[in-house]
Design an enzyme around this catalytic site. Sequence first.
Site, PDB file in Angstrom:
ATOM      1  NE  ARG A  92      -2.692  -7.734  -4.489  1.00 50.64           N
ATOM      2  CZ  ARG A  92      -3.462  -7.908  -3.447  1.00 50.64           C
ATOM      3  NH1 ARG A  92      -2.926  -7.989  -2.247  1.00 50.64           N
ATOM      4  NH2 ARG A  92      -4.754  -8.038  -3.572  1.00 50.64           N
ATOM      5  CG  HIS A 113      -1.937  -0.986   1.371  1.00 49.71           C
ATOM      6  ND1 HIS A 113      -2.070  -1.795   2.478  1.00 49.71           N
ATOM      7  CD2 HIS A 113      -2.937  -1.345   0.524  1.00 49.71           C
ATOM      8  CE1 HIS A 113      -3.107  -2.600   2.319  1.00 49.71           C
ATOM      9  NE2 HIS A 113      -3.646  -2.361   1.133  1.00 49.71           N
ATOM     10  CE  LYS A 155     -11.036  -7.354   1.532  1.00 50.29           C
ATOM     11  NZ  LYS A 155      -9.924  -6.438   1.192  1.00 50.29           N
ATOM     12  CB  SER A 203      -4.396  -6.482   4.736  1.00 50.75           C
ATOM     13  OG  SER A 203      -4.104  -5.189   4.272  1.00 50.75           O
TER      14      SER A 203
HETATM   15  O1  PNS Z   1      -8.812  -2.797   0.405  1.00 47.91           O
HETATM   16  P1  PNS Z   1     -10.142  -3.233  -0.187  1.00 47.91           P
HETATM   17  O2  PNS Z   1     -10.979  -3.958   0.855  1.00 47.91           O
HETATM   18  O3  PNS Z   1      -9.972  -4.037  -1.450  1.00 47.91           O
HETATM   19  O4  PNS Z   1     -10.900  -1.888  -0.605  1.00 47.91           O
HETATM   20  C1  PNS Z   1     -12.188  -1.931  -1.161  1.00 47.91           C
HETATM   21  C2  PNS Z   1     -12.894  -0.587  -0.928  1.00 47.91           C
HETATM   22  C3  PNS Z   1     -12.996  -0.310   0.561  1.00 47.91           C
HETATM   23  C4  PNS Z   1     -12.092   0.516  -1.606  1.00 47.91           C
HETATM   24  C5  PNS Z   1     -14.312  -0.675  -1.563  1.00 47.91           C
HETATM   25  O5  PNS Z   1     -15.000  -1.736  -0.968  1.00 47.91           O
HETATM   26  C6  PNS Z   1     -15.083   0.625  -1.411  1.00 47.91           C
HETATM   27  O6  PNS Z   1     -14.857   1.558  -2.155  1.00 47.91           O
HETATM   28  N1  PNS Z   1     -16.021   0.668  -0.428  1.00 47.91           N
HETATM   29  C7  PNS Z   1     -16.891   1.825  -0.228  1.00 47.91           C
HETATM   30  C8  PNS Z   1     -18.298   1.554  -0.809  1.00 47.91           C
HETATM   31  C9  PNS Z   1     -18.275   1.822  -2.313  1.00 47.91           C
HETATM   32  O7  PNS Z   1     -18.258   2.953  -2.743  1.00 47.91           O
HETATM   33  N2  PNS Z   1     -18.204   0.752  -3.130  1.00 47.91           N
HETATM   34  C10 PNS Z   1     -18.018   0.879  -4.576  1.00 47.91           C
HETATM   35  C11 PNS Z   1     -19.300   0.922  -5.348  1.00 47.91           C
HETATM   36  S1  PNS Z   1     -20.052  -0.660  -5.484  1.00 47.91           S
END
Ligand code: PNS
Length: 166
Positions: free
Chosen positions: A91, A18, A42, A129
């Site tokens: 990745r 990150h 998650k 993570s």
């Molecule tokens: O590190 P991650 O868990 O892969 O990140 C995913 C994250 C948190 C960026 C994504 O789930 C997110 O943007 N969540 C906020 C809700 C949202 O706007 N979702 C996208 C539209 S479906």
Amino acid sequence: MKRIAVCPGSFDPITLGHLDIINRASTIFDKVIVLVSFNAAKKAAFTVGERVEMIYDVVRDMDNVVVDCNDGLLADYLKRTGATAIVKGLRAVSDFEYEFQMALANRKLYDGAETVFLTTTGENMFLSSSVVKQIAYFGGDISGLVPPQIHDFIKSRLLKSDDIKI
Ligand code: PNS
């Protein structure tokens, strides 16, 4: 006009992978907001406060990087803050399908939301993570996977911790 980018993620916890993406984004954009966001799929091991605090510890010396958290839609956060880009690290091919779907969904919700993908470095290809949590839970060596400033906190917090779902 200032070019503001958001680096969203669960950051549960932040890894060196990150940090590499955040670092590189900070050289491309005028301002980078590292956004601890809610991923409905998650269950987090660290509280939002702990995750924000850990990120703050590792980006505090980076002039154009700030930390924030959001429990709503990312697209709404961009609208609110005037940010125009979402920066994500890629990745492998396996990341692509999910990230591509998110990028399209975010642009559907807000057409000012442009997603920029930065490819990870070779040495961070395997890093996530979840990998960090799994190694720390069993008492393995996580130096070289997480920033040194938060290494001890992560180890002590996760070693055989009851509330961790890896
Ligand atoms: O590190 P991650 O868990 O892969 O990140 C995913 C994250 C948190 C960026 C994504 O789930 C997110 O943007 N969540 C906020 C809700 C949202 O706007 N979702 C996208 C539209 S479906």
